[in-house]
Design a protein around this motif. Structure first.
Motif, PDB file in Angstrom:
ATOM      1  N   UNK B 127       0.887  -1.163   0.000  1.00 23.43           N
ATOM      2  CA  UNK B 127       0.000   0.000   0.000  1.00 23.43           C
ATOM      3  C   UNK B 127       0.928   1.216   0.000  1.00 23.43           C
ATOM      4  N   UNK B 128       0.626   2.217  -0.817  1.00 20.13           N
ATOM      5  CA  UNK B 128       1.470   3.406  -0.831  1.00 20.13           C
ATOM      6  C   UNK B 128       0.905   4.420   0.157  1.00 20.13           C
ATOM      7  N   UNK B 129       1.783   4.894   1.039  1.00 19.73           N
ATOM      8  CA  UNK B 129       1.352   5.869   2.049  1.00 19.73           C
ATOM      9  C   UNK B 129       0.762   7.104   1.369  1.00 19.73           C
ATOM     10  N   UNK B 130       1.324   7.473   0.232  1.00 20.73           N
ATOM     11  CA  UNK B 130       0.833   8.656  -0.478  1.00 20.73           C
ATOM     12  C   UNK B 130      -0.625   8.465  -0.912  1.00 20.73           C
ATOM     13  N   UNK B 131      -0.985   7.226  -1.258  1.00 21.18           N
ATOM     14  CA  UNK B 131      -2.367   6.936  -1.648  1.00 21.18           C
ATOM     15  C   UNK B 131      -3.312   7.118  -0.457  1.00 21.18           C
ATOM     16  N   UNK B 132      -2.821   6.714   0.716  1.00 22.96           N
ATOM     17  CA  UNK B 132      -3.631   6.885   1.931  1.00 22.96           C
ATOM     18  C   UNK B 132      -3.839   8.379   2.163  1.00 22.96           C
ATOM     19  N   UNK B 133      -2.748   9.131   2.084  1.00 23.58           N
ATOM     20  CA  UNK B 133      -2.825  10.578   2.317  1.00 23.58           C
ATOM     21  C   UNK B 133      -3.819  11.226   1.360  1.00 23.58           C
ATOM     22  N   UNK B 134      -3.756  10.801   0.092  1.00 24.45           N
ATOM     23  CA  UNK B 134      -4.624  11.405  -0.914  1.00 24.45           C
ATOM     24  C   UNK B 134      -6.088  11.027  -0.715  1.00 24.45           C
ATOM     25  N   UNK B 135      -6.317   9.879  -0.082  1.00 21.98           N
ATOM     26  CA  UNK B 135      -7.702   9.402   0.077  1.00 21.98           C
ATOM     27  C   UNK B 135      -8.400   9.988   1.300  1.00 21.98           C
ATOM     28  N   UNK B 136      -7.608  10.517   2.234  1.00 22.40           N
ATOM     29  CA  UNK B 136      -8.211  11.062   3.462  1.00 22.40           C
ATOM     30  C   UNK B 136      -9.013  12.323   3.132  1.00 22.40           C
ATOM     31  N   UNK B 137     -10.255  12.343   3.628  1.00 18.98           N
ATOM     32  CA  UNK B 137     -11.051  13.561   3.459  1.00 18.98           C
ATOM     33  C   UNK B 137     -11.619  13.970   4.813  1.00 18.98           C
ATOM     34  N   UNK B 138     -12.353  15.040   4.828  1.00 20.94           N
ATOM     35  CA  UNK B 138     -12.885  15.541   6.102  1.00 20.94           C
ATOM     36  C   UNK B 138     -13.783  14.530   6.790  1.00 20.94           C
ATOM     37  N   UNK B 139     -14.420  13.684   5.970  1.00 22.13           N
ATOM     38  CA  UNK B 139     -15.369  12.728   6.548  1.00 22.13           C
ATOM     39  C   UNK B 139     -14.731  11.394   6.926  1.00 22.13           C
TER      40      UNK B 139
END
Lengths: 126, 394
Positions: B127-139
């Motif tokens: 899993x790419x950490x950058x993908x996690x970062x990009x997927x995080x939203x306010x909700x």
């Protein structure tokens, strides 16, 4: 209890009639696209009698055992008898298959029917 | 017999068994009972909690005993979802190669209106950490990513993911069932808010596990009843199991360095040996890999037959083939890393344990080679491949 009957394991470990028949009179190949098992049957037919049969199978233990048993059941038999072979008969001859593996015996039945159809089609061409 | 299925379960360690025996025989009191006899059992449970907390780098109060990894996963995810729902946050981030204990819990939440993002993994299962970062939203209320994959052994960048979750104020859970006792884990350093573990994966008893939940994370009960586990998990404690789990974890952590070194060398020996088989491929990352895990795909054969014949040769192993899964589809993990159906069917997982010798590793290599060529010998798929009718994928 073991997953498979002793009979299944015996046919799986030492499958009968494994291989290819060069210049076979009928070849049937069936596959379950989803689970991936593939079965290929080769028939040599003389005067409507199945004089030789060989198979190749890509699949699980019960698929290999079902192919092996099916070849034993039709070898030396008239084509009409081979056509009447049901998956249930194959499974019974193996002392049963687990419910989730019944489709393997269906493949064996279909592979034989398929090979016989191929035989009839080839004969027509001649 | 060579047991090479330690990712499925492990042998109970002698240390764990000895620690458990008194609680299966004379010390059978209920930890909730007032009298000294019951309190002895209570003391043992609390001592176990302290030992486990020390192994994980947390406070004893942050450890909840469960029936195993699946329960811990369920409780962690459902608790985070409940916290999120209260705040109007109903988005969860996970990935496609999680264990079913996680995936099925997420499916359930999706039916309840949660939105789940399943991040893809790369060809090695990372899993790419950058993908996690990009997927995080306010909700987003939860990120749940496994520590190490049970099938292909890939170790995820947990510390990095944890760090970015912490920065963004999102709860981070990790299913560490395959990692605890095998990899150095410190929940504080790794920025983990919740972690699931199962005793029988590190030579402890079956039916016991734990959930680490960082102080302040409100857990929701899965099982209602008595006030055990500070009211978060009802039911009389599995005292012997808990004691055995703590003993086996302490032992595993103590020996981790030497065990890991030994296993890594033997693992790589097996990987090297199996790589010699034509048209085969290693699944998972070569470097970021559990010391015990070997996972290969062999083209032209099917995994269940492979396992049955290896069993005849005295080797216990596992496969991601559809025929072994009870469903018609091969492993979701192998499909996720880009293995096509045909190839995924011919997979083999070996997960070796401390007892394995070099001779046994060599025997495995030889046995697998023999079985693969036997099965290819009458495989119509293999015939098509070698005759050029079908193109090799591996």
């Amino acid at each position: 209890m073991a997953l498979y009957s002793e009979k299944v394991m015996e046919h799986f470990r030492c499958p009968r009639n494994v291989g290819v028949i060069e210049n076979a009179d009928g070849i049937g190949e069936v596959g379950n696209a989803k689970c991936g098992d593939i079965m290929k049957m080769y028939l040599k037919i003389d005067n409507d009698i199945i004089t030789d049969v060989k198979f190749e199978t890509f699949g699980c233990g019960s698929a290999i055992a079902s192919s092996s048993m099916a070849t034993e059941l039709i070898k030396g038999k008239p084509v009409s008898e081979a056509l009447a072979l049901t998956n249930k008969a194959v499974a019974e001859a193996l002392d049963g298959l687990p419910e989730v593996k019944m489709h393997c015996s269906v493949l064996a039945e279909e592979a034989i029917k398929n090979a016989i159809e191929d035989y009839y089609a080839k004969r027509k061409e001649k | 017999m060579i047991y090479a299925d330690n990712a499925a379960t492990t042998k109970l360690s002698r240390t764990a068994l000895n620690a458990m025996l008194p609680f299966l025989e004379e010390l059978y009191g209920n930890p909730s009972s007032l009298y000294a006899f019951g309190q002895k059992a209570k003391d043992a449970v609390e001592l176990a909690r302290e030992n486990i907390a020390r192994c994980m780098g947390c406070s004893p109060r942050e450890i909840i005993f469960t029936s195993g990894g699946s329960e811990a996963d369920n409780q962690a995810i459902l608790s985070a979802a409940a916290i999120g729902r209260k705040r109007g946050k109903t988005h969860i981030i996970s990935d496609t190669i999680e264990h079913h204990a996680v995936l099925h819990t997420l499916k359930k939440l999706e039916k309840e209106g949660f939105e789940v993002t399943y991040l893809p993994v790369d060809k090695n299962g990372l899993v790419r950490a950058a993908d996690v970062a990009a997927a995080i939203k306010d909700s987003t209320c939860l990120v749940t990513i496994m520590y190490a994959n049970n099938e292909i052994g890939t170790i995820e960048p947990i510390k990095e993911i944890g760090e970015l979750c912490r920065k963004r104020g999102v709860l981070f859970h990790t299913d560490a069932v395959q990692a605890v006792g095998h990899l150095p884990i410190n929940v504080e350093n790794d920025n983990i808010d919740m972690l699931s573990a199962s005793a029988h994966k590190f030579h402890g008893p079956k039916g016991t596990g734990f959930l680490y939940a960082k102080k302040g994370v409100a857990l929701q009960n899965l099982i209602e009843g008595g006030a055990q586990e500070r009211g978060k998990r009802a039911g009389t404690e599995n005292v012997a199991g808990i004691v055995g789990m703590a003993a086996s974890l302490s032992e595993a952590v103590e020996n981790m360095e030497s065990t890991s070194k030994k296993l890594t060398a033997l693992r790589d020996r097996i990987i090297k040996g199996l790589s010699q088989i034509s048209h085969s491929a290693l699944n998972g990352d070569e470097r970021m890999r559990l010391p015990s895990n070997v996972n290969f795909c062999f083209e032209g054969i099917e995994g269940e037959s492979l396992l049955l014949l290896l069993d005849d040769k005295g080797i216990c192993a596992s496969s991601g083939s559809a025929c072994t899964s009870g469903s018609l589809d091969p492993s979701h993990v192998l499909l996720s890393i880009g293995r096509v159906h045909d190839v995924a069917h011919g997979s083999l997982r070996l997960s070796i344990g401390e007892d394995i010798t070099e001779e046994q590793a060599d025997y495995i290599i030889k046995a697998v080679g023999e079985v693969v060529s036997h099965l290819r010998g009458f495989s119509p798929v293999w015939r098509d491949l070698i005759s050029g009718k079908r193109e090799f994928i591996l």
